[in-house]
Design a protein around this motif. Structure first.
Motif, mmCIF file in Angstrom:
data_model
loop_
_atom_site.group_PDB
_atom_site.id
_atom_site.type_symbol
_atom_site.label_atom_id
_atom_site.label_comp_id
_atom_site.label_asym_id
_atom_site.label_seq_id
_atom_site.Cartn_x
_atom_site.Cartn_y
_atom_site.Cartn_z
ATOM 1 N N LYS A 2 -83.896 18.120 -96.784
ATOM 2 C CA LYS A 2 -84.010 17.606 -98.160
ATOM 3 C C LYS A 2 -85.364 16.954 -98.415
ATOM 4 C CE LYS A 2 -79.085 16.823 -98.830
ATOM 5 N NZ LYS A 2 -78.033 15.819 -99.029
ATOM 6 N N TRP A 3 -85.950 16.371 -97.377
ATOM 7 C CA TRP A 3 -87.246 15.701 -97.519
ATOM 8 C C TRP A 3 -88.330 16.657 -98.011
ATOM 9 C CZ3 TRP A 3 -91.248 17.345 -94.306
ATOM 10 C CH2 TRP A 3 -90.868 18.150 -93.229
ATOM 11 N N LEU A 4 -88.173 17.946 -97.712
ATOM 12 C CA LEU A 4 -89.149 18.943 -98.174
ATOM 13 C C LEU A 4 -89.126 19.092 -99.693
ATOM 14 C CD1 LEU A 4 -88.530 21.589 -95.395
ATOM 15 C CD2 LEU A 4 -90.677 20.356 -95.775
ATOM 16 N N ASN A 5 -87.995 18.787 -100.312
ATOM 17 C CA ASN A 5 -87.884 18.891 -101.766
ATOM 18 C C ASN A 5 -88.687 17.815 -102.479
ATOM 19 O OD1 ASN A 5 -86.115 21.060 -101.441
ATOM 20 N ND2 ASN A 5 -84.319 19.734 -101.474
ATOM 21 N N GLU A 6 -89.057 16.766 -101.780
ATOM 22 C CA GLU A 6 -89.830 15.682 -102.391
ATOM 23 C C GLU A 6 -91.320 16.001 -102.457
ATOM 24 O OE1 GLU A 6 -88.714 11.725 -101.087
ATOM 25 O OE2 GLU A 6 -86.823 12.553 -100.349
ATOM 26 N N ARG A 27 -93.833 25.537 -97.322
ATOM 27 C CA ARG A 27 -92.619 24.822 -96.918
ATOM 28 C C ARG A 27 -92.256 25.101 -95.456
ATOM 29 N NH1 ARG A 27 -88.326 22.711 -100.144
ATOM 30 N NH2 ARG A 27 -86.413 22.515 -98.917
ATOM 31 N N GLU A 28 -92.317 26.376 -95.069
ATOM 32 C CA GLU A 28 -91.969 26.735 -93.700
ATOM 33 C C GLU A 28 -92.929 26.106 -92.696
ATOM 34 O OE1 GLU A 28 -91.218 30.615 -90.803
ATOM 35 O OE2 GLU A 28 -91.910 30.947 -92.857
ATOM 36 N N ALA A 29 -94.225 26.085 -93.015
ATOM 37 C CA ALA A 29 -95.215 25.507 -92.110
ATOM 38 C C ALA A 29 -94.957 24.013 -91.906
ATOM 39 C CB ALA A 29 -96.625 25.733 -92.647
ATOM 40 N N LEU A 30 -94.665 23.301 -92.989
ATOM 41 C CA LEU A 30 -94.406 21.868 -92.872
ATOM 42 C C LEU A 30 -93.117 21.607 -92.094
ATOM 43 C CD1 LEU A 30 -95.216 18.974 -93.413
ATOM 44 C CD2 LEU A 30 -94.237 19.186 -95.717
ATOM 45 N N ILE A 85 -98.816 23.434 -87.712
ATOM 46 C CA ILE A 85 -98.698 24.830 -88.122
ATOM 47 C C ILE A 85 -99.074 24.890 -89.591
ATOM 48 C CG2 ILE A 85 -97.143 26.786 -88.436
ATOM 49 C CD1 ILE A 85 -95.476 25.576 -86.083
ATOM 50 N N TYR A 86 -100.062 25.681 -89.907
ATOM 51 C CA TYR A 86 -100.590 25.760 -91.272
ATOM 52 C C TYR A 86 -100.291 27.124 -91.880
ATOM 53 C CZ TYR A 86 -103.244 21.680 -89.703
ATOM 54 O OH TYR A 86 -103.604 20.453 -89.211
ATOM 55 N N TRP A 87 -100.609 27.248 -93.175
ATOM 56 C CA TRP A 87 -100.545 28.528 -93.865
ATOM 57 C C TRP A 87 -101.972 29.013 -94.052
ATOM 58 C CZ3 TRP A 87 -97.567 32.447 -94.857
ATOM 59 C CH2 TRP A 87 -97.968 33.382 -95.813
ATOM 60 N N ARG A 103 -102.775 35.274 -94.992
ATOM 61 C CA ARG A 103 -101.462 35.278 -95.646
ATOM 62 C C ARG A 103 -100.326 35.237 -94.632
ATOM 63 N NH1 ARG A 103 -101.270 35.018 -100.447
ATOM 64 N NH2 ARG A 103 -99.255 35.950 -100.772
ATOM 65 N N LYS A 104 -100.458 34.303 -93.671
ATOM 66 C CA LYS A 104 -99.406 34.133 -92.666
ATOM 67 C C LYS A 104 -99.489 32.728 -92.074
ATOM 68 C CE LYS A 104 -101.763 35.683 -88.491
ATOM 69 N NZ LYS A 104 -101.517 36.285 -87.217
ATOM 70 N N LEU A 105 -98.421 32.350 -91.376
ATOM 71 C CA LEU A 105 -98.420 31.076 -90.681
ATOM 72 C C LEU A 105 -99.456 31.113 -89.563
ATOM 73 C CD1 LEU A 105 -94.611 30.308 -90.368
ATOM 74 C CD2 LEU A 105 -96.243 29.259 -91.944
#
Length: 131
Positions: free
Chosen positions: A6-10, A39-42, A52-54, A59-61
């Motif tokens: 849920k923290w990612l939604n903030e 979102r996936e990287a974070l 882990i970055y984008w 165009r990939k992790l």
């Protein structure tokens, strides 16, 4: 049992689903680099304890250090007052964060005569880092 996401939604993601990220060396306070995360990287950064970055160009992790070995161990994750910039406090393994072989990507200084000058040394030749 997994931690709630849920923290990612903030996080205030931009129109491309990205958030800017500053990597800061925890021990020295040096700003090492600027990058982007989706979102996936974070989420994966928080779960793994490694940055882990984008990569917008690929165009990939991008797991920092996957090629160079210069990984970033995450000590702390912070977000700014507007929830639109992430700060990673990291331990920079190997002491090199920049693909140029320098400690920091911010190695160029603006001089009064209107030019940029590299003011940080190359610690390792990039040819010896990337094969």
């Amino acid at each position: 049992m997994s931690v709630s996401t849920k923290w990612l939604n903030e996080v205030k993601w931009d129109e491309n689903g990205l958030v800017p990220v500053i990597a800061q060396e925890a021990s020295s306070g040096d700003v090492l680099m600027f990058a982007w995360m989706n979102r996936e990287a974070l989420q994966r950064t928080a779960e793994s304890g490694h940055a882990i970055y984008w990569s917008r160009s690929r165009r990939k992790l991008w797991h920092k250090g996957e090629e160079s070995g210069h990984v970033q161990k995450v000590i702390e994750i912070r977000i700014d007052c507007d929830n639109d910039v992430v700060l990673l406090k990291v331990e920079q393994i190997g002491g090199i964060a920049c693909h140029t072989g320098r400690h920091s990507c911010f190695f160029q200084k603006f001089l009064a005569d209107g030019r940029w000058e590299a003011v940080e040394p190359v610690l390792k030749d990039p040819k010896d880092i990337y094969s």
